[in-house]
Design a protein around this motif. Structure first.
Motif, mmCIF file in Angstrom:
data_model
loop_
_atom_site.group_PDB
_atom_site.id
_atom_site.type_symbol
_atom_site.label_atom_id
_atom_site.label_comp_id
_atom_site.label_asym_id
_atom_site.label_seq_id
_atom_site.Cartn_x
_atom_site.Cartn_y
_atom_site.Cartn_z
ATOM 1 N N VAL A 1 0.957 -1.207 -0.034
ATOM 2 C CA VAL A 1 -0.096 -0.086 -0.119
ATOM 3 C C VAL A 1 0.858 1.459 -0.123
ATOM 4 O O VAL A 1 1.643 1.456 0.767
ATOM 5 N N GLU A 2 0.867 1.983 -0.990
ATOM 6 C CA GLU A 2 1.639 3.293 -1.315
ATOM 7 C C GLU A 2 0.868 4.477 -0.534
ATOM 8 O O GLU A 2 -0.478 4.450 -0.629
ATOM 9 N N SER A 3 1.501 5.539 -0.315
ATOM 10 C CA SER A 3 0.963 6.651 0.152
ATOM 11 C C SER A 3 1.897 7.746 0.223
ATOM 12 O O SER A 3 3.122 7.668 -0.240
ATOM 13 N N GLY A 4 1.559 9.065 0.246
ATOM 14 C CA GLY A 4 2.302 10.077 0.203
ATOM 15 C C GLY A 4 2.426 10.846 -1.145
ATOM 16 O O GLY A 4 2.852 11.884 -1.364
ATOM 17 N N GLY A 5 1.545 10.625 -2.215
ATOM 18 C CA GLY A 5 1.403 11.363 -3.360
ATOM 19 C C GLY A 5 0.559 12.609 -3.116
ATOM 20 O O GLY A 5 0.032 12.844 -2.168
ATOM 21 N N GLY A 6 0.597 13.383 -4.235
ATOM 22 C CA GLY A 6 -0.193 14.740 -4.150
ATOM 23 C C GLY A 6 0.114 15.612 -5.127
ATOM 24 O O GLY A 6 1.132 15.233 -5.913
ATOM 25 N N LEU A 7 -0.260 16.934 -5.023
ATOM 26 C CA LEU A 7 0.217 18.181 -5.820
ATOM 27 C C LEU A 7 1.066 19.024 -5.365
ATOM 28 O O LEU A 7 0.878 19.339 -4.239
ATOM 29 N N VAL A 8 2.110 18.951 -5.933
ATOM 30 C CA VAL A 8 3.260 20.209 -5.646
ATOM 31 C C VAL A 8 3.697 21.089 -6.544
ATOM 32 O O VAL A 8 3.504 20.710 -7.845
#
Length: 121
Positions: free
Chosen positions: A5-12
Protein backbone atom coordinates in the motif's frame (compact mmCIF):
# COMPACT_ATOMS: atom_id res chain seq x y z
CA UNK A 1 -1.11 -13.02 0.55
CA UNK A 2 1.17 -9.99 0.75
CA UNK A 3 -0.20 -6.59 -0.19
CA UNK A 4 1.65 -3.32 -0.83
CA UNK A 5 0.00 0.00 0.00
CA UNK A 6 1.52 3.27 -1.18
CA UNK A 7 0.94 6.70 0.33
CA UNK A 8 2.36 10.20 0.13
CA UNK A 9 1.43 11.31 -3.37
CA UNK A 10 -0.10 14.69 -4.09
CA UNK A 11 0.11 17.98 -5.94
CA UNK A 12 3.23 20.12 -5.51
CA UNK A 13 4.98 22.92 -7.35
CA UNK A 14 8.24 22.50 -9.20
CA UNK A 15 11.19 22.52 -6.82
CA UNK A 16 9.25 21.14 -3.89
CA UNK A 17 9.58 17.73 -2.23
CA UNK A 18 7.44 14.70 -1.50
CA UNK A 19 8.09 11.47 0.37
CA UNK A 20 6.36 8.32 -0.80
CA UNK A 21 5.90 5.32 1.47
CA UNK A 22 4.97 1.75 0.65
CA UNK A 23 4.17 -0.74 3.39
CA UNK A 24 3.90 -4.50 2.93
CA UNK A 25 1.31 -6.38 4.95
CA UNK A 26 0.08 -9.94 5.24
CA UNK A 27 1.97 -13.12 5.98
CA UNK A 28 5.56 -12.17 5.16
CA UNK A 29 8.37 -14.71 5.21
CA UNK A 30 10.99 -12.71 3.40
CA UNK A 31 11.26 -9.66 1.15
CA UNK A 32 14.07 -9.24 -1.32
CA UNK A 33 14.50 -6.21 -3.56
CA UNK A 34 11.98 -3.38 -3.21
CA UNK A 35 11.56 -0.57 -5.67
CA UNK A 36 9.58 2.12 -7.39
CA UNK A 37 8.32 2.49 -10.92
CA UNK A 38 6.27 5.28 -12.46
CA UNK A 39 3.91 5.73 -15.36
CA UNK A 40 3.15 9.12 -16.86
CA UNK A 41 -0.07 9.66 -18.83
CA UNK A 42 0.23 8.13 -22.27
CA UNK A 43 3.64 6.63 -21.55
CA UNK A 44 5.00 3.23 -20.63
CA UNK A 45 5.79 2.34 -17.04
CA UNK A 46 9.43 3.02 -16.27
CA UNK A 47 11.71 1.86 -13.50
CA UNK A 48 12.77 4.56 -11.02
CA UNK A 49 14.80 2.99 -8.23
CA UNK A 50 15.57 -0.27 -6.44
CA UNK A 51 16.93 -1.11 -3.01
CA UNK A 52 18.19 -4.55 -2.06
CA UNK A 53 17.51 -6.19 1.28
CA UNK A 54 21.04 -5.33 2.33
CA UNK A 55 20.60 -1.67 1.43
CA UNK A 56 22.41 -1.26 -1.88
CA UNK A 57 20.55 1.05 -4.24
CA UNK A 58 20.29 1.95 -7.88
CA UNK A 59 18.20 4.49 -9.76
CA UNK A 60 17.49 5.80 -13.22
CA UNK A 61 19.78 8.63 -14.34
CA UNK A 62 16.94 11.16 -14.58
CA UNK A 63 16.38 11.10 -10.80
CA UNK A 64 19.94 10.69 -9.54
CA UNK A 65 20.81 13.45 -7.10
CA UNK A 66 17.13 14.28 -6.53
CA UNK A 67 15.41 11.04 -5.42
CA UNK A 68 16.56 8.76 -2.59
CA UNK A 69 15.21 5.28 -1.99
CA UNK A 70 15.42 3.73 1.47
CA UNK A 71 13.77 0.95 3.43
CA UNK A 72 12.96 -0.08 6.98
CA UNK A 73 13.12 -3.87 7.09
CA UNK A 74 11.58 -3.99 10.57
CA UNK A 75 8.50 -2.23 9.17
CA UNK A 76 8.56 -3.93 5.76
CA UNK A 77 8.39 -0.46 4.25
CA UNK A 78 10.17 1.24 1.36
CA UNK A 79 10.38 5.00 0.91
CA UNK A 80 11.10 7.35 -1.96
CA UNK A 81 12.26 10.82 -0.97
CA UNK A 82 11.77 13.09 -3.96
CA UNK A 83 13.44 16.50 -3.90
CA UNK A 84 13.56 19.28 -6.48
CA UNK A 85 10.58 17.83 -8.28
CA UNK A 86 10.06 18.72 -11.93
CA UNK A 87 6.90 18.72 -14.06
CA UNK A 88 8.29 15.73 -15.97
CA UNK A 89 8.17 13.73 -12.71
CA UNK A 90 4.37 13.83 -12.89
CA UNK A 91 3.18 10.22 -12.92
CA UNK A 92 1.50 7.48 -10.96
CA UNK A 93 4.19 5.89 -8.79
CA UNK A 94 4.01 2.17 -8.08
CA UNK A 95 6.05 0.28 -5.53
CA UNK A 96 6.99 -3.32 -6.01
CA UNK A 97 8.68 -6.02 -3.96
CA UNK A 98 10.11 -9.46 -4.44
CA UNK A 99 8.29 -11.49 -1.79
CA UNK A 100 8.89 -15.11 -0.81
CA UNK A 101 5.81 -17.20 -1.63
CA UNK A 102 5.50 -20.56 0.11
CA UNK A 103 3.19 -22.04 -2.51
CA UNK A 104 5.49 -20.97 -5.31
CA UNK A 105 8.55 -22.04 -3.30
CA UNK A 106 10.28 -18.91 -4.47
CA UNK A 107 10.15 -15.14 -4.78
CA UNK A 108 7.29 -13.50 -6.70
CA UNK A 109 6.68 -9.90 -7.72
CA UNK A 110 4.03 -7.97 -5.81
CA UNK A 111 2.81 -4.50 -6.86
CA UNK A 112 1.01 -1.71 -5.10
CA UNK A 113 -2.01 0.11 -6.48
CA UNK A 114 -0.13 3.32 -7.21
CA UNK A 115 -0.11 6.86 -5.89
CA UNK A 116 -0.39 9.94 -8.09
CA UNK A 117 2.28 12.63 -8.04
CA UNK A 118 1.53 15.85 -9.90
CA UNK A 119 4.15 18.57 -10.26
CA UNK A 120 3.00 21.94 -11.54
CA UNK A 121 5.34 24.40 -13.23
Amino acid sequence: QVQLVESGGGLVQAGESLRLSCAASGVIYSIGDMGWHRQAPGKRREWVATIANGGSTNSVDSVKGRFTISRDNAKNTVYLQMNNLKPEDTATYYCNARVFDVQAAGYVDVWGQGTLVTVSS
